[in-house]
Design an enzyme around this catalytic site. Structure first.
Site, PDB file in Angstrom:
ATOM      1  N   HIS A 245       3.058   4.063   4.990  1.00 19.51           N
ATOM      2  CA  HIS A 245       2.571   3.552   6.475  1.00 19.51           C
ATOM      3  C   HIS A 245       2.668   5.093   7.051  1.00 19.51           C
ATOM      4  O   HIS A 245       3.351   5.961   6.896  1.00 19.51           O
ATOM      5  CB  HIS A 245       3.342   2.875   7.169  1.00 19.51           C
TER       6      HIS A 245
ATOM      7  N   ASN B 177       0.698  -1.340  -0.044  1.00 20.80           N
ATOM      8  CA  ASN B 177       0.050  -0.107  -0.014  1.00 20.80           C
ATOM      9  C   ASN B 177       0.786   1.488  -0.063  1.00 20.80           C
ATOM     10  O   ASN B 177       0.390   2.195   0.391  1.00 20.80           O
ATOM     11  CB  ASN B 177      -0.962  -0.020   1.214  1.00 20.80           C
TER      12      ASN B 177
ATOM     13  N   GLU C  15       6.801   5.031  17.436  1.00 19.21           N
ATOM     14  CA  GLU C  15       7.377   4.448  15.985  1.00 19.21           C
ATOM     15  C   GLU C  15       8.526   5.308  15.506  1.00 19.21           C
ATOM     16  O   GLU C  15       9.440   4.603  15.108  1.00 19.21           O
ATOM     17  CB  GLU C  15       6.197   4.733  14.860  1.00 19.21           C
TER      18      GLU C  15
HETATM   19  P1  CMP Z   1       0.492  -0.172   7.606  1.00 21.02           P
HETATM   20  O1  CMP Z   1      -0.250   0.975   7.747  1.00 21.02           O
HETATM   21  O2  CMP Z   1       1.866  -0.112   7.344  1.00 21.02           O
HETATM   22  O3  CMP Z   1      -0.057  -1.160   8.459  1.00 21.02           O
HETATM   23  C1  CMP Z   1       0.102  -2.585   8.528  1.00 21.02           C
HETATM   24  C2  CMP Z   1       0.280  -3.112   7.300  1.00 21.02           C
HETATM   25  O4  CMP Z   1       0.028  -4.331   7.295  1.00 21.02           O
HETATM   26  C3  CMP Z   1      -0.637  -2.330   6.313  1.00 21.02           C
HETATM   27  O5  CMP Z   1      -0.034  -0.804   6.230  1.00 21.02           O
HETATM   28  C4  CMP Z   1      -0.563  -3.387   5.243  1.00 21.02           C
HETATM   29  O6  CMP Z   1       0.606  -3.271   4.762  1.00 21.02           O
HETATM   30  C5  CMP Z   1      -1.048  -4.620   6.047  1.00 21.02           C
HETATM   31  N1  CMP Z   1      -2.146  -4.916   5.904  1.00 21.02           N
HETATM   32  C6  CMP Z   1      -3.236  -4.472   7.033  1.00 21.02           C
HETATM   33  N2  CMP Z   1      -4.407  -4.761   6.807  1.00 21.02           N
HETATM   34  C7  CMP Z   1      -4.415  -5.885   5.741  1.00 21.02           C
HETATM   35  C8  CMP Z   1      -5.269  -6.804   5.354  1.00 21.02           C
HETATM   36  N3  CMP Z   1      -6.544  -6.888   5.770  1.00 21.02           N
HETATM   37  N4  CMP Z   1      -4.711  -7.439   4.227  1.00 21.02           N
HETATM   38  C9  CMP Z   1      -3.489  -7.500   3.850  1.00 21.02           C
HETATM   39  N5  CMP Z   1      -2.385  -6.744   4.420  1.00 21.02           N
HETATM   40  C10 CMP Z   1      -2.833  -5.943   5.267  1.00 21.02           C
END
Ligand code: CMP
Length: 145
Positions: free
Chosen positions: A117, A114, A128
């Site tokens: 973060h 995604n 963090e």
């Molecule tokens: P981030 O905001 O870095 O925090 C946790 C990470 O886990 C998130 O971004 C995604 O990269 C991953 N993540 C969180 N929820 C999901 C999900 N439901 N399915 C797959 N990956 C997830």
């Protein structure tokens, strides 16, 4: 209105797309200031420590592979309501339904890959930031001299 700091991570898939400059530009244009920055290649232990609240989730192994496959850029962003502002610029976790012009809408490949973060509260921002930066690597509230 609160003057805050927040942790931002630009993830491997965003760096692979050469999007670092564009992403930082979006933060700066919105009034957030970069007060600490570094590029690093996470090992599994460091990635797992950062995401320990996600351990046991079905996507955890995918997340570990992703976050260690290429470098990331970690930054401390500072400004008014920095935590919320960063999250607004990133766009929601369900980025597919997010507003146009958000980082995730433009650069996420799926819900794990995604692109960015951002800390979800001022309290988690403190933890963090301390996970990646020593105090002497952060330059709070600097301005024109
Ligand atoms: P981030 O905001 O870095 O925090 C946790 C990470 O886990 C998130 O971004 C995604 O990269 C991953 N993540 C969180 N929820 C999901 C999900 N439901 N399915 C797959 N990956 C997830």
């Amino acid at each position: 209105m609160n003057f805050e700091q927040t942790l931002s991570i630009v993830k491997p898939n965003a760096l692979e797309k050469n999007a670092l400059g564009d992403i930082i530009n979006r933060f700066e244009k919105s009034g957030l200031k970069v007060i600490a920055i570094k590029m690093l290649l996470l090992d599994r232990q460091t990635a797992a420590g950062f995401y320990k609240e996600h351990e046991g989730q079905p996507y955890f192994e995918k997340l570990m592979k992703f976050m260690t496959r290429n470098p990331i850029v970690v930054q401390v962003l500072e400004g008014i309501d920095a935590v919320a502002k960063n999250r607004e610029i990133m766009g929601p976790t369900s980025y597919m339904n997010g507003p146009e012009g958000t980082i995730r809408k433009d650069y996420a490949d799926d819900i794990t890959y995604n692109a960015v973060h951002g800390s979800d509260s001022p309290e988690s921002a403190k933890k963090e930031i301390a996970y990646f930066f020593r105090e002497n690597e952060i330059f709070p509230n600097y301005s024109v001299k």
